[in-house]
Design a protein around this motif. Structure first.
Motif, PDB file in Angstrom:
ATOM      1  N   PRO A 254       0.823  -1.221   0.000  1.00 44.02           N
ATOM      2  CA  PRO A 254       0.000   0.000   0.000  1.00 44.02           C
ATOM      3  C   PRO A 254       0.848   1.258   0.000  1.00 44.02           C
ATOM      4  O   PRO A 254       1.822   1.373   0.738  1.00 44.02           O
ATOM      5  CB  PRO A 254      -0.814  -0.119   1.297  1.00 44.02           C
ATOM      6  CG  PRO A 254      -0.859  -1.582   1.579  1.00 44.02           C
ATOM      7  CD  PRO A 254       0.465  -2.124   1.114  1.00 44.02           C
ATOM      8  N   ARG A 420      -2.368   4.633   5.560  1.00 47.65           N
ATOM      9  CA  ARG A 420      -3.812   4.652   5.360  1.00 47.65           C
ATOM     10  C   ARG A 420      -4.300   6.096   5.240  1.00 47.65           C
ATOM     11  O   ARG A 420      -3.766   7.012   5.870  1.00 47.65           O
ATOM     12  CB  ARG A 420      -4.547   3.949   6.502  1.00 47.65           C
ATOM     13  CG  ARG A 420      -4.076   2.521   6.735  1.00 47.65           C
ATOM     14  CD  ARG A 420      -5.137   1.692   7.430  1.00 47.65           C
ATOM     15  NE  ARG A 420      -6.180   1.298   6.493  1.00 47.65           N
ATOM     16  CZ  ARG A 420      -7.386   0.835   6.863  1.00 47.65           C
ATOM     17  NH1 ARG A 420      -7.685   0.744   8.147  1.00 47.65           N
ATOM     18  NH2 ARG A 420      -8.275   0.483   5.958  1.00 47.65           N
ATOM     19  N   ASP A 497      -8.869   4.956   2.308  1.00 49.09           N
ATOM     20  CA  ASP A 497      -8.891   3.632   2.935  1.00 49.09           C
ATOM     21  C   ASP A 497      -9.917   3.538   4.049  1.00 49.09           C
ATOM     22  O   ASP A 497     -10.374   2.445   4.383  1.00 49.09           O
ATOM     23  CB  ASP A 497      -7.515   3.312   3.553  1.00 49.09           C
ATOM     24  CG  ASP A 497      -6.412   3.290   2.528  1.00 49.09           C
ATOM     25  OD1 ASP A 497      -6.466   2.439   1.626  1.00 49.09           O
ATOM     26  OD2 ASP A 497      -5.499   4.131   2.626  1.00 49.09           O
ATOM     27  N   LEU A 541     -13.023   3.022  -2.985  1.00 54.08           N
ATOM     28  CA  LEU A 541     -12.542   1.795  -2.352  1.00 54.08           C
ATOM     29  C   LEU A 541     -12.614   0.614  -3.320  1.00 54.08           C
ATOM     30  O   LEU A 541     -11.698  -0.220  -3.366  1.00 54.08           O
ATOM     31  CB  LEU A 541     -13.365   1.503  -1.098  1.00 54.08           C
ATOM     32  CG  LEU A 541     -13.281   2.546   0.020  1.00 54.08           C
ATOM     33  CD1 LEU A 541     -14.249   2.201   1.145  1.00 54.08           C
ATOM     34  CD2 LEU A 541     -11.866   2.662   0.560  1.00 54.08           C
ATOM     35  N   GLN A 544      -9.894   1.030  -6.115  1.00 51.75           N
ATOM     36  CA  GLN A 544      -8.535   0.784  -5.613  1.00 51.75           C
ATOM     37  C   GLN A 544      -8.227  -0.693  -5.476  1.00 51.75           C
ATOM     38  O   GLN A 544      -7.079  -1.120  -5.596  1.00 51.75           O
ATOM     39  CB  GLN A 544      -8.363   1.425  -4.227  1.00 51.75           C
ATOM     40  CG  GLN A 544      -8.166   2.905  -4.249  1.00 51.75           C
ATOM     41  CD  GLN A 544      -8.034   3.489  -2.860  1.00 51.75           C
ATOM     42  OE1 GLN A 544      -7.509   4.570  -2.717  1.00 51.75           O
ATOM     43  NE2 GLN A 544      -8.491   2.809  -1.829  1.00 51.75           N
ATOM     44  N   GLY A 548     -10.780  -1.772   2.688  1.00 59.20           N
ATOM     45  CA  GLY A 548     -10.971  -0.514   3.388  1.00 59.20           C
ATOM     46  C   GLY A 548     -11.972  -0.643   4.514  1.00 59.20           C
ATOM     47  O   GLY A 548     -12.477  -1.734   4.805  1.00 59.20           O
TER      48      GLY A 548
END
Length: 678
Positions: A254, A420, A497, A541, A544, A548
């Motif tokens: 991430p 995050r 996130d 979300l 991506q 999340g």
């Protein structure tokens, strides 16, 4: 007290590092030699003060200097085992240190200690690197600077490079510095002022030559269809692409993102030479360690649809990963560190701008700044000659250098929410502010959203600079405003996130006094508002593909029937069921949805301060100042619920310990038996 020599060095370093034309963030190093009394012998001892590993010239302080005994450091020449084992010399620097504290010596320490000059600067200016990366850089150096500046062929930083530069200075008494092939510049002087003046002379002379003799269009003609989009269209398209691009950059690990549509980036992306130059990658070690050896360049026109752009980005990602894996496998040796990931850190979108990525916002932002440096370097090199960075083999030797790996291994363990990105509504006060504060403390990037922009920005400023938090206006009852807020979040930090639906208000009235407007207002802000925020965030979300969390700050009133509270309690019950519904719907995307049911949180609450507290106190027949104590006494634990208690629950639900928990409501009410979940 700082030694005068060190004091002058810090001042010089700060001046040089404050101007990006001189060097990039954390790039380069400076040094000074002087004498101090040895506290053991009482005799004078020659010392070297040099910027230590990992520091930044612009913000350098005394603690960022490494201090070495010059006699011991120069004695290492007699035990130097040669280039095949020169990494061992970095460990040997530790045995040359003088005094207590200070920074760890960097790989460039030898350059500063071995060169016979009282003051030495090693910098990464765009103009100097442009000469250093030109295919005829040696000839250009002689033409531009004459005997004052000497060319040094590319060599990886280390002890041998220090020996090389020392020999060059000794052999060229007229020289004030050198151009390091593929890398940067080094300058020296007998005084701090002289060294600084010599550094600036090299930088300014190089830039003046480029300006006077360079081609008018170093990147070639403009590619039809690849020109910059109008500002509003750029922002809209960037926001639409951001989540997918972050997912691409985060396939292996991430990442936090940064977006810029700097005019110099847009000019480069619109040029005919952009594809071939981007494929060559960067050259200066500081650059490609932050940007990877090359960026990923979208190869569709500026006006291509979002759908077409997204499809092509995913195809290019597969190609990029395959190419990077091949690069690693081609140059890796049995003792090379494991591949650190095959995703791009720089993604270039013609007409739109540049997305850069890193483990945190600062790293992501700096990566983008470094690639802008690289664009400037390419512009200068192409203006005079042909851009010719160091080879991929040499890039690999630095990217997977054992010393670089050791530096990464020394990094502290990340905090629970590092990397995050969180959006918290109603976050300028009370529960929301406590949640935002705790998330930032645990390493998250935080978007503080509130109806009052000034208060949101003030709350964000308390959490740190814009690399930590930003404040935005958000009327959660307005779909367009919510979408703008989510767009602001993804453009600020790359994506999302974690979303906390906290915005709320309340009017305490019995049924017969509750108007339709009262009902609509509370349902618009909390029931409709949390629906709109969750819907807009869910798109990000899902795009991506990183999972999340969505958190609803509901209330014990969602399950407890209290007096004079019909509109508020009904909308909280609506929110509570949204948790269950969305947990089921979004689970397949790895998105967890949970709720928290507080009891009356009085301290710092905007709701209580705006009249709700007075109304509830009247309902219960007590003084408003005693409301918190009253709520506490009616609970099992007899303790007042504070905003920080709610924040703790958010951290628990969204941290690493409850990864398989979704659809849950956690009571944070100090124990209200009537509100126990059944």
């Amino acid at each position: 007290m700082t030694n005068p020599t060190a004091h002058d060095l810090i001042a010089r370093s700060n001046r040089l590092g404050a101007d990006p034309k001189n060097t990039n963030y954390a790039g380069g190093n400076t040094s000074a030699k002087g004498t101090e009394t040895d506290p053991v012998t009482g005799e004078p001892v020659e010392l070297l003060w040099v910027k230590g590993s990992g520091g930044d010239l612009g913000t350098l302080t005394e603690s960022g200097l490494a201090v070495l005994r010059l006699d011991r450091m120069r004695a290492l020449v007699d035990v130097y085992p040669g280039v095949d084992r020169e990494d061992e010399m970095v460990a040997a620097f530790d045995y040359c240190l003088h005094g207590k504290g200070g920074a760890a010596p960097s790989i460039d320490t030898a350059m500063h200690g071995l060169v016979d000059a009282a003051h030495v600067d090693h910098l990464h200016p765009d103009s100097g690197i442009a000469i250093a990366t030109s295919s005829d850089g040696e000839e250009l150096t002689a033409k531009i600077f004459g005997p004052k500046v000497v060319w040094v062929p590319w060599r990886r930083p280390g002890f041998q490079l220090g020996l090389d530069i020392a020999a060059i200075k000794a052999a060229n008494p007229e020289a004030i510095g050198c151009i390091l092939g593929g890398h940067g510049i080094t300058a020296w002087g007998d005084t701090s002022d002289e060294a600084e003046a010599n550094s600036l002379w090299i930088i300014d002379t190089a830039q003046a030559y480029i300006d006077a003799h360079g081609k008018a269009e170093p990147f070639g003609s403009v590619r039809a269809g690849f020109e910059a989009l109008p500002a509003d269209e750029r922002r809209e398209k960037a926001a639409a692409l951001a989540a997918t691009i972050r997912g691409i950059a985060s396939h292996d690990k991430p990442m936090v993102g940064h977006f810029t549509d700097d005019a110099r980036v847009l000019e480069f992306l619109a040029s005919s030479k952009a594809p071939e130059l981007a494929a060559l990658g960067t050259s200066c070690p500081d650059h490609f360690l932050r940007t990877k050896v090359k960026p990923m360049l979208l190869d569709v026109p500026s006006n291509a649809s979002v759908e077409a752009s997204l499809t092509r980005l995913k195809e290019l990602h597969e190609t990029y990963r395959a190419d990077y894996t091949a690069y690693y496998e081609k140059y890796a040796t049995p003792d090379s560190p494991a591949m650190r990931g095959a995703d791009p850190l720089i993604v270039l979108v013609p007409g739109v701008g540049m997305f850069s990525f890193g483990a945190n916002k600062q790293t992501a932002r700096v990566a983008g700044e470094f690639y802008l440096n690289a664009i400037n370097v390419m512009r200068g090199a192409e203006a005079l000659s042909t851009y010719a960075p160091i080879s991929d083999a040499e890039k690999f030797r630095i990217e997977y250098w054992a010393l670089e790996e050791a530096k990464l291994q020394r990094m502290p363990k990340p905090k629970t929410h590092a990397g995050r990105i969180a959006l918290v509504t109603g976050a300028a006060s009370g529960i929301g502010k406590a949640i935002a504060t705790r998330l930032a403390a645990e390493g998250a990037c935080v978007v503080v959203a509130d109806l009052d922009l000034a208060k949101a920005q003030a709350a964000a400023a308390e959490l740190g600079g814009t690399d930590v938090a930003i404040g935005i206006a958000a009327n959660v009852a307005d779909a367009a405003a919510v979408q703008t807020a989510v767009d602001d979040a993804v453009l600020a930090f790359g994506g999302l996130d974690l979303v906390v639906n906290n915005a709320g208000l309340s009017l305490s009235k019995p049924l017969l006094e509750t108007t339709e407007a009262d009902w609509d207002l509370q349902h618009d802000v909390m029931a409709k508002g949390s629906f709109l925020v969750s819907k807009a965030a869910a798109r990000v979300l899902i795009d991506q593909q990183l999972g999340g969390d969505i958190i609803y700050i509901s209330s014990k009133n969602s399950v407890f029937a209290g007096p004079n509270n019909i509109a508020y309690s009904a909308t909280k019950a609506d929110q509570a069921h949204q948790v269950r519904l969305l947990a089921v719907e979004l689970g397949e995307h790895g998105v967890r949805v949970n709720g928290i049911n507080p009891d009356g949180v009085v301290r710092g609450s905007g709701i209580f301060a705006s009249g709700w507290g007075a109304n509830r106190a009247k309902t219960y027949g007590i003084a408003e100042d005693d409301l918190g104590k009253f709520y506490a006494q009616r609970t099992i634990l007899k303790r007042e619920v504070l905003p920080e208690n709610i924040a703790n629950a958010v951290i628990a639900l969204t941290g690493p310990e409850l990864q398989l928990t979704t659809g849950l409501h956690i009571p944070v009410d100090s124990g209200v038996a009537a509100a126990f979940l059944r």
